[in-house]
Design a protein around this motif. Structure first.
Motif, PDB file in Angstrom:
ATOM      1  N   SER A  55       0.859  -1.113   0.108  1.00  0.00           N
ATOM      2  CA  SER A  55       0.056   0.013   0.200  1.00  0.00           C
ATOM      3  C   SER A  55       0.821   1.206  -0.207  1.00  0.00           C
ATOM      4  O   SER A  55       0.761   2.220  -0.632  1.00  0.00           O
ATOM      5  CB  SER A  55      -0.963   0.042   1.374  1.00  0.00           C
ATOM      6  OG  SER A  55      -1.614  -1.192   1.480  1.00  0.00           O
TER       7      SER A  55
ATOM      8  N   GLU B 220       1.138   3.793  -3.090  1.00  0.00           N
ATOM      9  CA  GLU B 220       0.528   4.976  -3.348  1.00  0.00           C
ATOM     10  C   GLU B 220       1.801   6.040  -3.336  1.00  0.00           C
ATOM     11  O   GLU B 220       1.480   7.508  -3.683  1.00  0.00           O
ATOM     12  CB  GLU B 220       0.125   5.278  -1.628  1.00  0.00           C
ATOM     13  CG  GLU B 220      -1.381   4.677  -1.904  1.00  0.00           C
ATOM     14  CD  GLU B 220      -2.113   4.594  -0.422  1.00  0.00           C
ATOM     15  OE1 GLU B 220      -1.640   4.940   0.493  1.00  0.00           O
ATOM     16  OE2 GLU B 220      -3.348   4.175  -0.527  1.00  0.00           O
TER      17      GLU B 220
ATOM     18  N   ARG C 276       1.062   4.260   6.612  1.00  0.00           N
ATOM     19  CA  ARG C 276       0.604   2.858   5.848  1.00  0.00           C
ATOM     20  C   ARG C 276       1.211   1.665   6.410  1.00  0.00           C
ATOM     21  O   ARG C 276       2.323   1.231   5.853  1.00  0.00           O
ATOM     22  CB  ARG C 276       0.735   2.788   4.306  1.00  0.00           C
ATOM     23  CG  ARG C 276      -0.206   3.875   3.713  1.00  0.00           C
ATOM     24  CD  ARG C 276      -1.646   3.459   3.732  1.00  0.00           C
ATOM     25  NE  ARG C 276      -2.510   3.409   2.788  1.00  0.00           N
ATOM     26  CZ  ARG C 276      -3.636   2.737   2.775  1.00  0.00           C
ATOM     27  NH1 ARG C 276      -3.996   2.183   3.832  1.00  0.00           N
ATOM     28  NH2 ARG C 276      -4.368   2.855   1.685  1.00  0.00           N
TER      29      ARG C 276
END
Lengths: 792, 279
Positions: A187, A191, A270
């Protein structure tokens, strides 16, 4: 008044008593709620977020959500058809209102306990407490909260003012900002790559590498760091976050050498999500042994604790339609109605279509009892059967032709299969036996033909289903590999090998995993039967390239010659190792048979081209090995000494594929003057295929790996492809109009789908790129042929 | 027919052309061979059909058609047909080129066939020449190569006089690596201008080095020798890039030119046919 009743009156906590509580207002949960309403069960849906379908809500704005797989019927009362994320959420909200589903938002579950004697409101079995203090007394619980989980937050000491974000805002307001991303998983990396397009991104990694990421993400982030698109702080630990006087965020961290600070506009954290394991443990729910974190469920979704059900992603079913069907089934079951699980329903339909009188349950039980499938759980067998095809043969028919690729597993329900080999050695596969393991595991073309006898009924399992089982169940994997060994030995020794001898070989054999670069010296004591991977055998003039299905040393052992040396080209090369003394013993027992075998063709599979490569320049062979070309089925090679740069190959590819070229002539890897262009290599072990949740990627019998219409546009394949040859493309609805008037019809209102080279499998004359090249510079060839060409 | 190899196509067409020469040699019209005799008309029709066949390559290229053979086979057919057209057209005109409109079409045809020959040579030899000139595979490799040469040059120059160091610094600083585009996609003129500027800088640097040689201590002479060597390499790299870019540019330019001449020729041919039948 009971203690509980008085505390309700005095403290004014909200108490609800219902037949069923559904935790999670996603599509699975809403489907269960609507079914409960239809069955007149009192219910409540508890949702932690302020709206329905939280996971889908977090998708990118305007993202198209597919309703694949089409073949899966919709059994739920909640209707679902492909739409944008916003359209879908609105539709579900409207339906929830229409059915008067009782959804309580912002009700995160704090605890679930079993109701004690004093809490006997309506004979409830469980008590659910929310973080806001409300209590729910329920008879049954349906867990439908998915696997996304609550993000792990930074400790309050680190972020006392709660300046960090845990999600990118939907309104795309993060533009031209300085962003610090804390984390190094998929993630965080995805991102970081996304945000780096319009922002300056700093990634804070606790470790020095990105080992937790998928291979494609690892490669992408390393490239981004090298190209300075993303700045990375390795071995760094966040110490504190605070706000500066000018409104920016100050992040203090320490790395190996010192303490540092960086001023940013946004901080995105994250570092993982909270696992639901704590909930499972508190309820004493049993888990599936082989799959970490997966609940043990019956065919209706009920856990080991009676009255608690788990549906949707929690049950391992990642597709929306699957979860919705489960929602319907679990409510039917808990309310006492007879319902057939979707997998069995589909199997029953197939049996009915073929006039087979046995019920789906009988077939399932029978399959479960076979030697190959007996190690699997019932749910695994059910799931596998859902994708199986039932083949009935009213007359003898060829299933597999000699030289064809086959990546399916066959199970004989009735009748038998005749296997004809080139050595005139025929095998019979009887009822209850399975077949196809050699070509499935080796990924090579068959060297035999398979004919189904008249009256045979065969179950055909697709590659994707078998690969899922191989990944999830070690016992199944062991069984299949043992079957591979048994069949290989029968092939090598003839089908008439005495069973006691075969058993001896089986007992003495050992499965080994060889690593890239590993060298086995000549005159060793082990013979190898390659299952998958590739090796180069011999030295000097007699260099041979062998892949899965090949054998090393068997013939030499029969002839009492020294075993050859070999080097492993590919990581995770799997082989069965047999002591050479066994073969020597066989020689003494049956010298006639041995002499016959020496002259026979001992390769189990068809190697694509003559694989003798002569003396190889080590540098060229290193290139071959480093690029893992042994795993490639077919590569696009461009001879730069003939290429005139006219781009006819790309133009032809685009014109035969809806205007989207599937190759990049200018990108790729170079050996001598041959450019291995960036286009799908139709790998033997395609990671795109194994990662596809919708089974949209398949290998044709002629070897091409293609993406079919079942693609749901999830992008898993594009992310997992290490060669970056799969792209996601949207199709403008009025393409022809768009060509003339670009501004009209240019809005892509059809969903994105994955596209890649399919070797023009539907074209009569083969690959368009090769057809279109004016100088013959572009060729599609097998890698073994490539190394032969390079060697010249 | 469409699975023939290039040389076989050529032999086939040569055979047909050879067969057609026979009637030309055997039949002797009263006023000599010309376009308005029956034989001349026959050859004219054959030439017209050949032109149509030649045109099909352009259509096949623009709109990829998977049937009727590969593009390579059609290119081979196009080349041999073009050569055969020369002979057939000359036989049509009785090997005479008049100074009128019809002669103009004929001359343009000669130009077109000559252009085709240039294309055959270019396609045959240019790609391998380009590869030899720029052995690096891609843009990033070229840039990396130049950067490493420049950083070595800079390091050496820092041990020399301030003047030399300053010139080298300017040379390196002024090199916009991003503008050194892949020759496959570059603007040749832009590349030429960039090279011209760089070359001037390098000449200036060489002059500085030569001037300073006499004043430098012996201990520094190895630095200046090394700088000269690096400069030569840099110059050679830039020249090679430019040459490769030029060849690529010429190939692209040839394609455009050949297409343009073909289009004009087709128009003239149509007018020629109309005028011939009219008058």
């Amino acid at each position: 008044m009971t203690d509980l009743a008085s505390s309700i009156v005095n403290n004014a906590i909200d108490v609800t008593c219902v037949d069923v509580a559904i935790i999670g207002a996603g599509p699975a949960g809403l489907s269960a709620a609507i079914q409960a309403k239809k069955r007149q069960l009192s219910h409540v849906v508890l949702e932690a977020s302020p709206g329905v379908a939280h996971t889908i809500h977090s998708f990118a704005e305007g993202k198209w959500v597919m309703d694949e797989p089409i073949k899966l019927p919709q059994r739920s009362g909640l209707s679902f058809s492909a739409d944008t994320k916003e359209g879908l959420i609105q539709s579900w909200q409207d339906q929830a209102k229409q059915y008067q589903v009782d959804i309580r938002f912002n009700q995160r579950v704090a605890a679930i306990t079993k109701a004690g004697r004093g809490d006997d409101l309506n004979e409830s079995q469980f008590v659910i407490q929310s973080t806001s203090g409300n209590e729910y007394y329920v008879k049954k619980i349906v867990l439908a909260f998915g696997v996304q989980g609550k993000p792990v937050a930074l400790p309050s000491l680190v972020d006392p003012m709660r300046v960090a974000d845990y999600q990118i805002p939907q309104d795309a307001s993060w533009h031209k900002k300085r962003i610090l991303i804390v984390g190094a998983g998929d993630s965080a990396v995805e991102e970081a790559l996304l945000l780096s397009k319009t922002n300056r991104v700093v990634l804070l990694n606790r470790r020095s590498h990105f080992e937790r990421c998928k291979a494609a993400n690892q490669a992408a982030i390393k490239k981004a760091i090298l190209e300075k698109k993303v700045q990375c702080i390795s071995n760094g630990e966040l110490v504190s976050l605070s706000k500066s006087d000018v409104g920016s965020t100050v992040a203090r961290f320490k790395d190996a050498s010192s303490k540092k600070r960086v001023e940013v506009d946004q901080v995105l954290v994250r570092i993982g999500t909270q696992s639901p394991m704590a909930v499972f443990k508190s309820l004493g729910l049993d888990l599936v042994e082989e799959v970490a974190g997966r609940l043990l469920l019956n065919e209706f979704g009920e856990t080991s604790e009676q009255g608690i059900y788990a549906i949707g992603a929690l049950s391992g079913q990642s597709l929306i339609k699957q979860g919705m069907n489960q929602g319907m089934i679990c409510i039917e079951h808990l309310s006492g109605y007879s319902v057939m699980p979707t997998e069995l329903m589909l199997l029953q339909e197939k049996l009915n279509q073929n006039d087979i009188k046995n019920s789906a349950r009988e077939v399932m039980a029978w399959v479960h009892a076979t030697s190959l499938f007996k190690h699997l759980s019932e749910s695994a067998v059910r799931e596998t059967l859902m994708s199986a095809e039932v083949l009935v043969f009213e007359k003898p028919e060829t299933l597999i032709n000699n030289g064809q690729y086959n990546e399916e597993l066959f199970l004989v329900l009735a009748g038998a299969l005749d296997i004809h080999t080139q050595n005139d050695d025929n095998f019979v596969i009887d009822r209850g036996e399975s077949f196809g393991e050699i070509t499935l595991l080796s990924k090579q073309a068959s060297k035999f033909s398979v004919v189904a006898r008249k009256g045979s009924v065969i179950l055909k399992f697709p590659q994707s289903a078998i690969f899922k089982l191989l990944k999830a169940n070690q016992a199944f994997k062991n069984s299949l590999l043992k079957l591979y060994l048994k069949r290989s030995l029968k092939w090598l020794m003839r089908s008439t090998i005495p069973s006691h001898l075969l058993d001896l070989f089986l007992k003495q054999s050992e499965l080994v995993e060889l690593l890239k670069g590993q060298k086995i010296d000549a005159d060793g004591e082990l013979i190898y039967l390659l299952v998958s991977g590739s090796v180069s055998v011999g030295q000097g003039e007699d260099y041979l390239f062998k892949q899965g299905g090949g054998q090393i040393g068997f013939k030499e052992a029969l002839e009492h010659k020294p075993l050859p040396a070999f080097e492993v080209n590919q990581d995770s090369t799997i082989a069965w190792a047999l002591p050479v003394s066994l073969i020597a013993g066989f020689h003494n027992l049956n010298p006639e048979l041995v002499s016959q075998r020496i002259n026979a063709d001992l390769e189990l599979v068809s190697h694509p081209v003559p694989h003798q490569i002569g003396t190889v320049d080590p540098a060229k062979f290193d290139f071959f090995a480093n690029e893992d070309l042994g795993n490639a089925g077919n590569v696009l090679v461009i001879d730069r000494e003939k290429c005139v740069g006219c781009d006819a190959c790309e133009t032809a590819c685009a014109s035969t594929h809806d205007g989207v070229s599937r190759l990049d002539r200018k990108a790729g890897v170079l050996v001598d003057n041959l450019l291995v262009a960036s286009a799908c290599r139709h790998c033997k072990t395609p990671s795109c295929l194994t990662d596809c949740p919708a089974d949209a990627i398949e290998r044709k019998s002629t070897g091409e790996v293609v993406i079919n219409d079942q693609c749901i546009g999830c992008g898993n394949c594009a992310e997992s492809c290490v060669y970056n040859v799969i792209s996601m493309t949207t199709e403008a609805s009025s393409q022809w109009l768009n060509k003339w008037i670009p501004s009209i019809g240019s809005k892509a209102d059809k969903p994105s789908k994955a596209v890649k080279c399919d070797l023009c499998v539907n074209q009569k004359n083969g690959p368009a790129c090769v057809q279109a090249c004016p100088t013959g510079a572009a060729q599609r060839i097998n890698p073994a042929k490539l190394i032969h060409a390079v060697n010249l | 027919m469409f699975s023939l190899s290039g040389p076989l196509i050529g032999r086939y067409i040569a055979l047909v052309a050879a067969i057609l020469i026979v009637p030309y040699l055997v039949m002797q019209p009263i006023f000599g061979h010309a376009g308005d005799t029956s034989l001349g008309l026959f050859f004219g029709i054959v030439a017209g059909l050949l032109v149509l066949q030649l045109m099909f390559l352009g259509i096949k290229k623009s709109y990829f058609v998977g049937r009727f053979g590969s593009h390579q086979q059609w290119v081979a057919m196009h080349n041999y047909t073009g050569a055969a057209l020369l002979l057939i057209a000359l036989m049509h005109a009785g090997f005479k080129v008049n100074m009128n409109f019809h002669g103009l079409s004929m001359m343009l045809m000669f130009v077109l066939v000559a252009s085709g020959l240039v294309g055959v040579v270019a396609y045959r030899f240019f790609p391998s020449l380009i590869i030899k000139l720029r052995p690096w595979f891609d843009h990033d490799e070229i840039i990396q190569h130049l950067k490493s040469q420049d950083s070595t040059l800079l390091a050496r120059s820092s041990k020399s006089s301030i003047k030399i160091n300053h010139v080298v610094w300017n040379l390196v600083q002024d090199t916009d690596y991003r503008s050194i585009k892949d020759p496959f996609n570059s603007s040749f003129m832009k590349g030429l201008m960039m090279f011209k500027d760089e070359h001037k800088q390098m000449l200036r640097l060489e002059t500085e080095i030569n001037d300073s040689d006499s004043t430098l201590a012996a201990a520094n002479s190895s630095d200046t020798d090394e700088m000269r060597r690096l400069l030569k390499m840099r110059d050679a790299t830039c020249r090679r890039l430019l040459a490769a870019s030029l060849l690529q540019y010429l190939m692209g330019g040839w394609r455009k030119l050949h297409r343009a001449i073909s289009s004009i020729f087709v128009v003239l041919l149509v007018v020629h046919v109309v005028v011939s039948f009219q008058y």
